[in-house]
Design a protein around this motif. Sequence first.
Motif, short mmCIF file in Angstrom:
data_model
loop_
_atom_site.label_atom_id
_atom_site.label_comp_id
_atom_site.label_asym_id
_atom_site.label_seq_id
_atom_site.Cartn_x
_atom_site.Cartn_y
_atom_site.Cartn_z
N TRP A 159 0.85 -1.19 0.00
CA TRP A 159 0.00 0.00 0.00
C TRP A 159 0.88 1.24 0.00
N ASP A 160 0.77 2.02 -1.06
CA ASP A 160 1.64 3.20 -1.21
C ASP A 160 0.92 4.20 -2.08
N PRO A 165 2.87 7.72 5.06
CA PRO A 165 2.86 6.33 5.53
C PRO A 165 2.57 5.34 4.40
N SER A 166 3.22 4.18 4.46
CA SER A 166 3.01 3.12 3.48
C SER A 166 3.41 1.81 4.12
N ASP A 169 0.58 -5.13 2.66
CA ASP A 169 -0.76 -5.47 3.11
C ASP A 169 -1.04 -6.94 2.80
N VAL A 206 -3.81 -3.50 6.10
CA VAL A 206 -2.62 -2.73 5.72
C VAL A 206 -1.72 -2.56 6.94
N SER A 208 0.82 -0.33 8.04
CA SER A 208 1.43 0.98 7.78
C SER A 208 2.65 1.14 8.68
N GLN A 209 3.83 0.85 8.12
CA GLN A 209 5.03 0.84 8.95
C GLN A 209 6.20 1.64 8.39
N ASN A 211 7.80 5.11 6.01
CA ASN A 211 7.57 6.51 5.65
C ASN A 211 8.13 6.74 4.25
N LYS A 228 4.00 2.53 14.25
CA LYS A 228 3.42 1.66 13.22
C LYS A 228 1.91 1.55 13.45
N ASN A 229 1.18 1.47 12.34
CA ASN A 229 -0.28 1.50 12.42
C ASN A 229 -0.91 0.33 11.67
N ASP A 231 -4.49 -0.55 9.51
CA ASP A 231 -5.66 0.03 8.84
C ASP A 231 -6.29 -1.10 8.03
#
Length: 882
Positions: A159-160, A165-166, A169, A206, A208-209, A211, A228-229, A231
């Motif tokens: 995911w980018d 953030p990217s 996934d 996803v 999200s870890q 940048n 880190k997130n 989603d």
Amino acid sequence: MKKLDSVQIRQMFLDFFQSKGHKIEPSQSLIPKDDPSLLWINSGVATLKKYFDGSVVPENPRMVNAQKSIRTNDIENVGHTARHHTFFEMLGNFSVGDYFKKEVIPWAWELLTSPEWYAIEPEKLYVTYYPRDLETKKLWEAQTGFIAGHTVAQEDNFWDIGEGPSGPDTEIFFDRGPKFQNLPDRDPEMYPGGENERYLEIWNIVFSQFNHLPGLTDNRKYPELPHKNIDTGMGLERVVSIFESAPTNFETDLFLPIIKKVEMLSGKKYGENQQQDISFKVIADHIRTVTFAISDGALPGNSGRGYVIRRLLRRAVMHGQKLGIKEAFLSQLVPIVGQIMQSYYPEILKNQDRIIPVVQAEEARFSKTLTAGLTLLNEYIKNTKQQDRKQLSGQNAFKLFDTYGFPLELTEEQAADAGLTVDKKAFEDEMKAQQDRARTAQGKLKAFAVQNAALMNLKVKSEYVGWRQTSVAAAKIVAIIVNDSSADAVLAGQQALLVFDKTPFYAEMGGQVADHGSINDRNGHLLAHITDVQNAPNKQHIHTVQAVAELKIGQIVDLQVDMKRHIAVSKNHTATHLLDQTLRNIIGGDIHQAGSLVEPNYLRFDFTHQGPVKQAVLDQIEEQVNRQIEAALPITWVETDIASAKKLGAVAVFGEKYGKKVRVVSIGSFNKEFDGGTHANNTSELGLFKIVSESGIGAGTRRIEAVTGRDAFNLFKTHEQWLQETASILGTQKLDDVTDKVVTLQNELKQERKQIVSLAAKEANDSSDSIFKDVRQAGGYRYVTAEINHQTIDGLRQIVDNWREKQVSDVIVLASENQGKALLVAASAKAKEVKASDIVKAISSKIQGGGGGRPDFAQAGGKNPQGIKQALAAVSPYLESL
């Protein structure tokens, strides 16, 4: 797999993650707040971006929601595919710097397969993963009951969306079995993740870890994020189709009640004819979107969100006509949408008395437009045949589609009846160009801002005391940030962000601008100017300062708010509350706030309302606000819990989110609102209220700008000065006489204009005989040209009328210089062969102007009277060219 309906599936998702410590976030309005990058809320994460980019720290880093969303970039696919929708719901669980892969993958597996929850058979589930993300692969394969070989590496599982953030996934697919298989086993797309109907994607997680920094193109080089997130997104419509074994999303309980009603209205049956089914699906999809959008405050219009609603509604009407429904019908579907969604969206039934009239009015409006569209289509067909062409232009077909809502297939049918085809390629080119424009206007999910670790990690305590005081003695500097990094000091001449243990400075919020002021040492010497105040992610007030002297962590300082600015802003804030209440009192209906801006020298208030507010009503609003000012109403406030605040009768405005404690501001007994801003102490302090303007800023949204106090007085003085200057010009002694004098002058002007027209007509009649004697010939046509000094358009028309009566020639072209402008008229007695409008187009460039008209008569104006002779001389060559 359990037998569940849409209500149970949605609620079970929320309940599951609530049991894992998640806070259930309510579905937010489809109209984005404070996010100009989006036309609509278009995903589950769209309302949570402030948490993911670090601008706000959530109370609970674990969140779950069922978010209503709208996407219309590929509207033309709706009805033609199994799963395209303009309105849909996205179920999602989110982690902001809390849990990550080791937690979310087991939870996903538990929700999907546990007998307590969805109880999906493990052998029906497949997952994809990013090839370099072997941790994800191992975590899936470690789950109890996971089937070996059901992981598939996918290169595009990253995911980018640009800078920000990217991360990788993982997608979860459900095997619907051989009966849904639409490709041979050996087809390259016949696998989980390929373009086929057997393996249906139901969930995307996803990680999200990373940048994505500017200039980087290889994701291997992306640095890791400070936090880190997680989603995730699960489309409710897709999941329901699995539990209900539906061939497409439309054969589920989310759509079938609407389709059944359309069957009753049309007398047609769903499932009997593929083309008819497209119309059923379009109607069912579009009425959901229109209903929810109107419920959230959007209204049909000619641009932005309003245009989307209008276009969807008209497409639905056209498809209703294709099913044989000739009367208005869409409003009958609104209550059905409300009944389907009642368990989670009770507001639809609550608001249906407001939604239905809007739909009815738009259907009635379109019935007139439909007639106009058919007339235009017939004109296009007629012109195409006259030009001996066999194909209607794609541009014309697209105009019918875009302006009147005509589907291409309807235009093709009408054209076929006339023996014509339609240039589909040109139509598709126009469609693609429009889609590109739509994507630009709607925007994609905005790339999240790069997280600022210094602000996100700021945990120091800071108390706002500005509701009670505007200065603080002996405040302590508890944080300094310089160039996005924590610092121990800021030097003279530098700009920095400062946090104090307590502050009187209001942070910009709710439309009210921030306080400005100064930082002084204990002896009163200036140390820094405060030029802005914002809320930090963890809710501290963070002050932007321009240092005059060095400031250090732990330093004790005095803080002083700029009182002139503060008082002016506070008065205008009180005025917005008075205006808001007065609008609701006088206009009533569904008036509600849609935004505001409170500055020191003026206020701006946006509200929902269809059409301009009449001047008489604005005068009444202004009068009522000023009465409350004269009444010297005290302004008080209390802090309490939400339940108690509602018992007090406080109004919550603009969809704000409130904490456990709320502040209720009361203006006498006239107004009570939830509010965190600063106010005057008494309405009398406002002195005066004056509306400056009222205007439209979008479909169904109006804006009032107003001033108070000294600014209002200065505006009245300016108006008085203008009136005095006008009186002087008119030669009147008293201001009271200005109106009578203007009326007298207007009447005199009307009489003089009548005389001018009469004289022009007489001159035209007198000139006609001499003009008509000079008949020339070119290209087989007889023509007359003449330049007449100081003639009006009406005078030139009179000469043309005389020319028609006497049948002097085939064509006449006249020109005149009038008040420094060039006027031009052309008329044709053989309009089928020689079009007056084409003559004007061919020669008007000579006078640096343009115009148009009908084939028998046209006119133009230009700014170059010196070109009149050239324009008239160009008539002969033009006729020769025919």
